[in-house]
Design a protein around this motif. Structure first.
Motif, PDB file in Angstrom:
ATOM      1  N   UNK A 173       0.357   6.029  19.429  1.00  0.00           N
ATOM      2  CA  UNK A 173       1.613   5.341  19.041  1.00  0.00           C
ATOM      3  C   UNK A 173       1.328   4.451  17.655  1.00  0.00           C
ATOM      4  N   UNK A 174       2.130   4.137  16.857  1.00  0.00           N
ATOM      5  CA  UNK A 174       1.947   3.702  15.639  1.00  0.00           C
ATOM      6  C   UNK A 174       3.202   2.981  14.942  1.00  0.00           C
ATOM      7  N   UNK A 175       3.111   2.263  14.226  1.00  0.00           N
ATOM      8  CA  UNK A 175       4.363   1.651  13.600  1.00  0.00           C
ATOM      9  C   UNK A 175       4.298   1.822  11.929  1.00  0.00           C
ATOM     10  N   UNK A 176       5.164   1.537  11.243  1.00  0.00           N
ATOM     11  CA  UNK A 176       5.158   1.415   9.730  1.00  0.00           C
ATOM     12  C   UNK A 176       6.053   0.507   9.337  1.00  0.00           C
ATOM     13  N   UNK A 177       5.808  -0.223   8.345  1.00  0.00           N
ATOM     14  CA  UNK A 177       6.642  -1.215   7.463  1.00  0.00           C
ATOM     15  C   UNK A 177       6.988  -0.566   6.408  1.00  0.00           C
ATOM     16  N   UNK A 178       8.239   0.080   6.258  1.00  0.00           N
ATOM     17  CA  UNK A 178       8.668   0.519   4.885  1.00  0.00           C
ATOM     18  C   UNK A 178       8.494   0.028   3.837  1.00  0.00           C
ATOM     19  N   UNK A 179       8.763  -1.341   3.860  1.00  0.00           N
ATOM     20  CA  UNK A 179       8.791  -2.088   2.689  1.00  0.00           C
ATOM     21  C   UNK A 179       7.609  -2.384   2.237  1.00  0.00           C
TER      22      UNK A 179
ATOM     23  N   UNK B 139       0.887  -1.203  -0.016  1.00  0.00           N
ATOM     24  CA  UNK B 139      -0.189  -0.037  -0.165  1.00  0.00           C
ATOM     25  C   UNK B 139       0.754   1.267  -0.143  1.00  0.00           C
ATOM     26  N   UNK B 140       0.297   2.433  -0.201  1.00  0.00           N
ATOM     27  CA  UNK B 140       1.052   3.555  -0.075  1.00  0.00           C
ATOM     28  C   UNK B 140       0.434   4.460   1.124  1.00  0.00           C
TER      29      UNK B 140
ATOM     30  N   UNK C  60       0.994   0.787   7.655  1.00  0.00           N
ATOM     31  CA  UNK C  60       1.036   1.586   9.168  1.00  0.00           C
ATOM     32  C   UNK C  60       0.066   0.828   9.969  1.00  0.00           C
ATOM     33  N   UNK C  61       0.407   0.750  11.199  1.00  0.00           N
ATOM     34  CA  UNK C  61      -0.628   0.123  12.267  1.00  0.00           C
ATOM     35  C   UNK C  61      -0.651   0.892  13.602  1.00  0.00           C
ATOM     36  N   UNK C  62      -1.794   1.205  13.942  1.00  0.00           N
ATOM     37  CA  UNK C  62      -1.880   1.940  15.088  1.00  0.00           C
ATOM     38  C   UNK C  62      -1.565   0.855  16.228  1.00  0.00           C
TER      39      UNK C  62
END
Ligand code: GAL
Length: 345
Positions: free
Chosen positions: A327-333, A288-289, A337-339
């Motif tokens: 708080x959240x995280x991202x997988x740049x690959x 996704x973008x 993104x996940x909250x």
């Protein structure tokens, strides 16, 4: 104590320590995330040295697998006669390595000791292979209203001051940067006399501002743009200085407009969750973008301690909204993104 007893006592102490550490580990809830893997909007954000990141009013560029974050370096240990731009790098947008204070400059244009240097943005010119930095340069009363340009042949090298000017001959205060999908580079700048902001294309070598694309007829600063699925979204804040206000956006199918009516990006009473827009980052992954709102939560009495509000936005079909920071995280690959619900006790 003889040596056999000593050995037994030491072994016993060691085993006790191991059990204690294991018990402490088990006390962490299974769903707890290591804080360092999360972006925690509004918290102290530390670099690889454990020092609070100094990249206020920043700009971010993506080169290869690395993002570079440039911003106002307002560290308390700075020489008060100088203004600073700091540079950090990251491969995951979460962990940032301090690279250099790429600019540390004393009053370059005889503006007085309280001269202003804000919102630095760096563009990489693939033809000249130079990194070109734009900054808002001003005197203490913000009457000069110019951009300054500095250049380096290394992303985190020491930038050499070149000159200052009013882009297209117009007053320019807050600046923003936008790099389109085709690589074209644009400067966004607020212009008080005409009550609006300009989107202007940089010259071939990026050393000057060449062509007006749009005048957005809304007195806004902190300008940021993202291009997604054929639509441009332009975002900005109202003119309330360091105080946060309800930031707004408009859309257009071309950078030249016409732009839609401005709309709030968050419930207006939250004043954009106490932040001001600086940038929109697009992360195009394999799944996704995602688009990330990059904002500043200013602390005028201690600017060095101003925090960053970064959140993935909900965006599409002409709508853009900033969720409540958490708080959240991202997988740049993958771009996902996940909250992550806060698990603070
Ligand atoms: C804000 C602007 C900041 C800084 C501040 C000074 O409106 O976005 O970059 O110039 O005013 O009051």
């Amino acid at each position: 104590m003889n040596s056999a007893k000593f050995f037994i006592a030491r072994t016993f102490a060691l085993v006790q320590t191991i059990f204690l550490l294991a018990a402490l580990g088990a006390a962490q809830p299974a769903f707890a995330q290591k804080p360092s893997d999360l972006i925690r909007p509004g918290d102290r954000w530390l670099d690889n040295r454990g020092i609070q990141i100094q990249a206020h009013g920043g700009g971010i560029i993506h080169l290869g697998k690395t993002w570079y974050w440039f911003g106002e370096g307002r560290s308390q240990t700075n020489d008060p006669q100088k203004k600073y731009v700091a540079c950090y790098s990251s491969n995951d947008l979460v962990h940032w390595t301090f690279r250099n204070q790429v600019l540390a400059i004393a009053d370059p244009e005889n503006l007085g000791a309280r001269f202003v240097l804000e919102r630095p943005k760096v563009f990489y010119n693939a033809h000249t292979k130079k990194f070109v930095m734009y900054m808002h340069l001003d005197n203490s009363s913000y009457k000069l209203a110019r951009v300054a340009v500095a250049v380096s042949s290394k992303v985190d090298g020491t930038y050499t001051y070149v000159n200052s000017f009013r882009p297209l001959g117009l007053e320019s205060r807050d600046i923003g940067q936008f790099i389109d999908d085709d690589g074209s580079a644009y400067l966004i700048f607020e212009s008080r006399p005409t009550h609006g902001f300009y989107i202007a294309k940089l010259s071939g070598d990026y050393m000057s501002v060449e062509k007006q694309m749009s005048f957005v007829n809304a007195p806004l600063e902190g300008g940021a743009i993202v291009h997604l699925n054929g639509l441009y979204y332009a975002l900005g804040s109202h003119l309330t200085g360091w105080r946060a206000n309800p930031n707004v956006y408009a859309t257009a199918s071309s950078l030249s407009g016409p732009w839609s009516e401005m709309q709030n990006i968050a419930p207006p009473e939250t004043n954009t969750y106490d932040s001001q827009s600086s940038m929109l980052i697009k992360v195009a992954g394999s799944k996704t973008t995602s688009v990330i709102y990059v904002g500043d939560r200013w602390t005028p009495s201690a600017l060095w301690d101003s925090r960053y509000i970064w959140m993935p936005v909900e965006i599409g079909d002409g709508k853009l909204s900033l969720p409540q920071p958490q708080p959240w995280k991202i997988d740049v690959r993958t771009g996902v993104t996940t909250i992550v619900p806060d698990v603070k006790p």
